[in-house]
Design a protein around this motif. Structure first.
Motif, mmCIF file in Angstrom:
data_model
loop_
_atom_site.group_PDB
_atom_site.id
_atom_site.type_symbol
_atom_site.label_atom_id
_atom_site.label_comp_id
_atom_site.label_asym_id
_atom_site.label_seq_id
_atom_site.Cartn_x
_atom_site.Cartn_y
_atom_site.Cartn_z
ATOM 1 N N ASP A 347 45.490 36.555 50.703
ATOM 2 C CA ASP A 347 44.368 37.225 51.370
ATOM 3 C C ASP A 347 43.952 38.528 50.698
ATOM 4 O OD1 ASP A 347 44.233 35.173 53.170
ATOM 5 O OD2 ASP A 347 45.287 36.225 54.782
ATOM 6 N N PHE A 348 44.780 39.020 49.784
ATOM 7 C CA PHE A 348 44.370 40.199 49.018
ATOM 8 C C PHE A 348 43.338 39.835 47.946
ATOM 9 C CE2 PHE A 348 48.581 41.653 50.486
ATOM 10 C CZ PHE A 348 48.260 42.912 50.942
ATOM 11 N N ILE A 349 43.284 38.572 47.573
ATOM 12 C CA ILE A 349 42.404 38.134 46.482
ATOM 13 C C ILE A 349 41.013 37.864 47.048
ATOM 14 C CG2 ILE A 349 42.033 36.437 44.654
ATOM 15 C CD1 ILE A 349 45.126 35.968 44.748
ATOM 16 N N THR A 350 40.097 38.773 46.767
ATOM 17 C CA THR A 350 38.728 38.631 47.286
ATOM 18 C C THR A 350 37.791 37.996 46.275
ATOM 19 O OG1 THR A 350 38.301 40.923 46.596
ATOM 20 C CG2 THR A 350 38.939 40.564 48.901
ATOM 21 N N HIS A 351 38.177 38.021 44.989
ATOM 22 C CA HIS A 351 37.319 37.454 43.954
ATOM 23 C C HIS A 351 38.175 36.810 42.863
ATOM 24 C CE1 HIS A 351 34.837 40.574 45.832
ATOM 25 N NE2 HIS A 351 33.769 39.912 45.414
ATOM 26 N N ASN A 352 37.699 35.698 42.323
ATOM 27 C CA ASN A 352 38.277 35.060 41.151
ATOM 28 C C ASN A 352 37.183 34.994 40.092
ATOM 29 O OD1 ASN A 352 41.147 33.799 41.791
ATOM 30 N ND2 ASN A 352 39.893 33.528 43.633
ATOM 31 N N LEU A 353 37.450 35.564 38.910
ATOM 32 C CA LEU A 353 36.427 35.686 37.885
ATOM 33 C C LEU A 353 36.953 35.199 36.537
ATOM 34 C CD1 LEU A 353 35.150 39.289 38.711
ATOM 35 C CD2 LEU A 353 33.997 37.153 39.269
ATOM 36 N N PRO A 354 36.066 34.650 35.698
ATOM 37 C CA PRO A 354 36.481 34.301 34.342
ATOM 38 C C PRO A 354 36.664 35.555 33.495
ATOM 39 C CG PRO A 354 34.128 33.909 34.608
ATOM 40 C CD PRO A 354 34.658 34.289 35.964
ATOM 41 N N PHE A 355 37.414 35.407 32.424
ATOM 42 C CA PHE A 355 37.774 36.527 31.556
ATOM 43 C C PHE A 355 36.552 37.318 31.095
ATOM 44 C CE2 PHE A 355 39.675 37.722 27.187
ATOM 45 C CZ PHE A 355 40.164 38.923 27.672
ATOM 46 N N GLU A 356 35.493 36.603 30.734
ATOM 47 C CA GLU A 356 34.320 37.285 30.186
ATOM 48 C C GLU A 356 33.577 38.131 31.223
ATOM 49 O OE1 GLU A 356 33.260 32.853 30.765
ATOM 50 O OE2 GLU A 356 34.935 34.040 29.978
ATOM 51 N N ASP A 357 33.890 37.966 32.500
ATOM 52 C CA ASP A 357 33.224 38.738 33.560
ATOM 53 C C ASP A 357 34.063 39.921 34.037
ATOM 54 O OD1 ASP A 357 31.057 37.087 33.456
ATOM 55 O OD2 ASP A 357 31.534 35.970 35.284
ATOM 56 N N ILE A 358 34.969 40.399 33.215
ATOM 57 C CA ILE A 358 35.884 41.440 33.659
ATOM 58 C C ILE A 358 35.156 42.740 34.018
ATOM 59 C CG2 ILE A 358 36.428 42.484 31.417
ATOM 60 C CD1 ILE A 358 39.410 42.313 32.309
ATOM 61 N N ASN A 359 34.028 43.017 33.366
ATOM 62 C CA ASN A 359 33.282 44.225 33.727
ATOM 63 C C ASN A 359 32.729 44.148 35.144
ATOM 64 O OD1 ASN A 359 33.364 46.018 31.362
ATOM 65 N ND2 ASN A 359 32.314 44.347 30.303
ATOM 66 N N LYS A 360 32.454 42.930 35.611
ATOM 67 C CA LYS A 360 32.013 42.762 36.995
ATOM 68 C C LYS A 360 33.126 43.167 37.949
ATOM 69 C CE LYS A 360 30.223 39.340 40.288
ATOM 70 N NZ LYS A 360 29.830 37.909 40.481
ATOM 71 N N ALA A 361 34.368 42.845 37.596
ATOM 72 C CA ALA A 361 35.504 43.251 38.423
ATOM 73 C C ALA A 361 35.592 44.768 38.516
ATOM 74 C CB ALA A 361 36.794 42.669 37.850
ATOM 75 N N PHE A 362 35.373 45.452 37.393
ATOM 76 C CA PHE A 362 35.382 46.916 37.398
ATOM 77 C C PHE A 362 34.309 47.440 38.357
ATOM 78 C CE2 PHE A 362 38.231 46.595 33.969
ATOM 79 C CZ PHE A 362 38.677 47.847 33.596
ATOM 80 N N SER A 363 33.131 46.860 38.313
ATOM 81 C CA SER A 363 32.033 47.310 39.176
ATOM 82 C C SER A 363 32.364 47.079 40.642
ATOM 83 C CB SER A 363 30.742 46.583 38.805
ATOM 84 O OG SER A 363 30.339 46.908 37.493
#
Length: 379
Positions: A347-363
């Protein structure tokens, strides 16, 4: 950029998200990854999650170019000379603070501060103070001696923990930092007692992990403090019984807490990374036995200031690194608790993203729109 990975002279060329300057977007680059040196292992990263401390260092430190990331899981690709604990194909968690097993602190049951493989701050490997990454022959620096925002990375064997190949790496990677840090702060450092009262400042992954730990220890009241109103419902799912937003209060939050708890809580936890908030947390716990634990990593003003009277009246302030866990000794037991459904991680995992979208995770994290983003590496 081609996703193919090849080996030449035992050097791997692969993709990594490289930070070239403070606060600048990460750039996908081809990097050379050296073979593991003695007592080191080279890991193929499977997944890595973004931690707030990655962002704090990316925004405020001056060591560049650099590959961030430390909360990760992967598969051993090769081992260096003298490594007997791991073999190619082992599944592992990386850890940002290691356990050599032989130094004074590793031999003591009072500490998890390894004197050999402790927190690395200069962007280098512990063993020789050099890097294992380069671009066109020029060094690229590490982060916490892990650097998991790369398809391959090299870590000291004392900074990796072997896990079962049947455990989902995309879930348990959170145990390599945030979730374990919060649970350990509640269980090992504070040693929360049943029926006690708790206040938690900051309801990110670490703060909510403290809440989960407090709930499992039988705390009677768990008060969560955050300026983001969207955290309220999520917090209750992890055990928070009352949510307070300081922006909605007509008096300082520490006075609110003292008023509603008859003089202050038994335990308070600072999980923000704001040294000014440490004073507030101290003021929020009770005279006599109030215990404040600080877990956050400050970006500015690292000095703590507090009136001596707070300590004269019996309060205690303690720091917590990785929740007091000895990583190689203790993390396997946390993995077992997850397998046995004794603790929650998913439940801590709110998003799963591909490697190339790592800047989206930062945002997402900077905007307060996520708890943990798990980054999935190419297969």
């Amino acid at each position: 950029m081609a996703a193919s990975i090849f080996k030449q002279s035992n050097v791997i060329t692969c993709r990594a998200m490289v930070a070239w300057g403070a606060g600048q977007e990460l750039v996908m680059e081809e990097v050379e990854v050296s073979p593991p040196h003695p007592q080191e292992i080279r890991i193929k990263a499977v997944c890595t999650s973004l931690c707030r401390s990655d962002i704090t260092a990316w925004e405020s430190q001056a060591i560049f170019p650099r590959i961030f990331g430390h909360e990760a899981a992967g598969i051993v690709e090769s081992v260096g000379e003298g490594v007997t604990e791991f073999v190619e194909g082992d599944h592992v968690l990386t850890v940002f603070t290691g356990e050599c097993g032989t130094c004074r602190h590793c031999q003591s049951d009072k500490s998890n501060m390894c004197q050999v493989l402790g927190l690395e701050r200069r962007g280098l490997m512990h063993s020789d103070q050099k890097t294992r990454f380069s671009i066109k022959g020029k060094p690229v620096y590490h982060y916490c001696a892990v650097s998991s925002f790369s398809e391959y990375t090299v870590v000291h064997s004392g900074c990796a923990v072997k896990v079962s190949s049947f455990v989902p790496l995309d879930k348990i990677c959170l145990l390599s930092c945030g979730v374990a840090a919060g649970l350990g702060a509640a269980w090992n450092v504070a040693d929360i007692s049943p029926g006690s009262t708790v206040v938690i400042f900051g309801l990110g992954t670490v703060g909510l992990s403290v809440a989960q730990g407090a709930k499992l220890r039988g705390a009677s009241r768990i008060i969560g403090i955050d300026t983001n109103p969207e955290k309220c419902e999520k917090a209750k799912a992890f055990g928070v019984t009352e949510f307070l937003n300081p922006n909605d209060c007509n008096e300082p939050i520490q006075q609110v807490i003292k008023r509603i708890t008859d003089g202050g809580t038994d335990y308070s936890f600072e999980c923000i990374g704001d040294t000014g908030m440490i004073t507030t947390a101290l003021q929020s716990c009770c005279d006599g036995w109030g215990l404040t634990i600080t877990l956050g990593v400050p970006k500015v003003k690292p000095e703590v200031a507090a009136h001596y009277g707070l300590f004269l009246t019996g309060r205690t302030l303690r720091g917590s690194l990785f929740g007091g866990w000895k990583p190689k000794t203790d993390l396997p037991s946390l993995v077992d608790k997850y397998i046995n459904k004794e603790i929650q991680i998913d439940d801590f995992i709110t998003h799963n993203l591909p490697f190339e979208d790592i800047n989206k995770a930062f945002s997402l994290m900077r905007e307060g729109k996520c708890l943990r983003c798990v980054i999935h590496m190419p297969r």
